[in-house]
Scaffold this motif. Structure first.
Motif, short mmCIF file in Angstrom:
data_model
loop_
_atom_site.label_atom_id
_atom_site.label_comp_id
_atom_site.label_asym_id
_atom_site.label_seq_id
_atom_site.Cartn_x
_atom_site.Cartn_y
_atom_site.Cartn_z
N TRP A 47 0.81 -1.23 0.00
CA TRP A 47 0.00 0.00 0.00
C TRP A 47 0.84 1.27 0.00
CZ3 TRP A 47 -4.02 2.65 -1.19
CH2 TRP A 47 -4.31 3.86 -0.57
N TRP A 48 1.74 1.45 0.97
CA TRP A 48 2.37 2.76 1.16
C TRP A 48 3.22 3.25 -0.01
CZ3 TRP A 48 -0.04 5.83 4.03
CH2 TRP A 48 -0.72 5.38 5.15
N PRO A 49 3.90 2.41 -0.76
CA PRO A 49 4.64 2.92 -1.91
C PRO A 49 3.77 3.20 -3.14
CG PRO A 49 5.63 0.89 -1.06
CD PRO A 49 4.30 1.04 -0.42
N SER A 50 2.49 2.87 -3.07
CA SER A 50 1.61 2.99 -4.24
C SER A 50 1.23 4.45 -4.53
CB SER A 50 0.33 2.17 -4.04
OG SER A 50 -0.53 2.83 -3.12
N PRO A 51 0.94 4.77 -5.78
CA PRO A 51 0.46 6.11 -6.12
C PRO A 51 -0.81 6.48 -5.35
CG PRO A 51 1.10 4.93 -8.11
CD PRO A 51 1.15 3.94 -6.98
N ALA A 52 -1.69 5.52 -5.12
CA ALA A 52 -2.93 5.80 -4.38
C ALA A 52 -2.62 6.26 -2.95
CB ALA A 52 -3.83 4.57 -4.36
N ALA A 53 -1.67 5.62 -2.28
CA ALA A 53 -1.30 6.02 -0.91
C ALA A 53 -0.64 7.39 -0.92
CB ALA A 53 -0.36 4.98 -0.30
#
Length: 187
Positions: free
Chosen positions: A60-66
């Motif tokens: 989750w955290w490295p994702s563009p959404a996060a």
């Protein structure tokens, strides 16, 4: 001596994860997001995970959404030093992550021997239970969500001994979420 803290979300009936290992039931509102951002500011704490929580966080955290949803928290999570304890994980590719396959208790004791080390366990109920039994956790931060689930994973599942805690601080959020901060009674 260094410090070891935990930070977890809990339902009213004591689950830190739902039956599918998810935390989508947690209220991530504006006020809670602001609190999370504040906690990441200037943080030098080493984040500690078990395999399941690590895989969820690393997904989750490295994702563009996060990065779009919670940029300050994502930046802090991604830049923080991280340790994942696992005997089955082959690699830990999230930036700044070390994989430790050895003895959990022994490795944490070694890390705590450095007075400048601050560690925070996120999620990772199995680690919390083992380290609580070993008397190695110095602070418990628990956010209680005003929700009960039909099933899930209890935070302290598998503990072998009694854990006495003393409440040292509380904070109530507008959503009804309550942050409880505890220290061990014998600390």
């Amino acid at each position: 001596m260094g410090t070891l803290s935990t930070f977890n979300f809990l339902t009213l009936n004591g689950f830190y994860k739902d039956a599918a290992d998810g935390v989508s039931w947690h209220r991530h509102g504006g006020e809670e997001s602001g609190f999370a951002s504040e906690q990441m500011e200037g943080r030098k704490s080493i984040l500690v995970f078990g395999r399941i929580t690590y895989e969820q966080m690393a997904g989750w955290w490295p994702s563009p959404a996060a990065l779009e949803a919670m940029p300050e928290v994502a930046k802090g999570m991604n830049e923080s030093r991280k340790i994942v304890f696992s005997t089955t994980l082959e690699s830990a590719d999230w930036e700044n992550t070390d994989l430790i396959k050895g003895d959990l208790i022994g490795e944490i004791k070694k890390l705590k021997a450095d007075p400048d080390v601050q560690m925070t366990i996120l999620g990772s109920g199995s680690l919390v239970a083992q380290l609580a039994d070993a008397g190695l956790i110095d602070h418990y931060g628990i956010m209680i969500d005003p929700v009960a689930l039909g099933g899930g994973k209890p935070l302290f599942s598998g503990m072998k001994s009694k854990l006495d805690l003393q409440l040292v601080d509380t904070r109530t959020f507008g959503s009804g979420v309550v942050l409880l901060n505890y220290v061990p009674v014998n600390a």
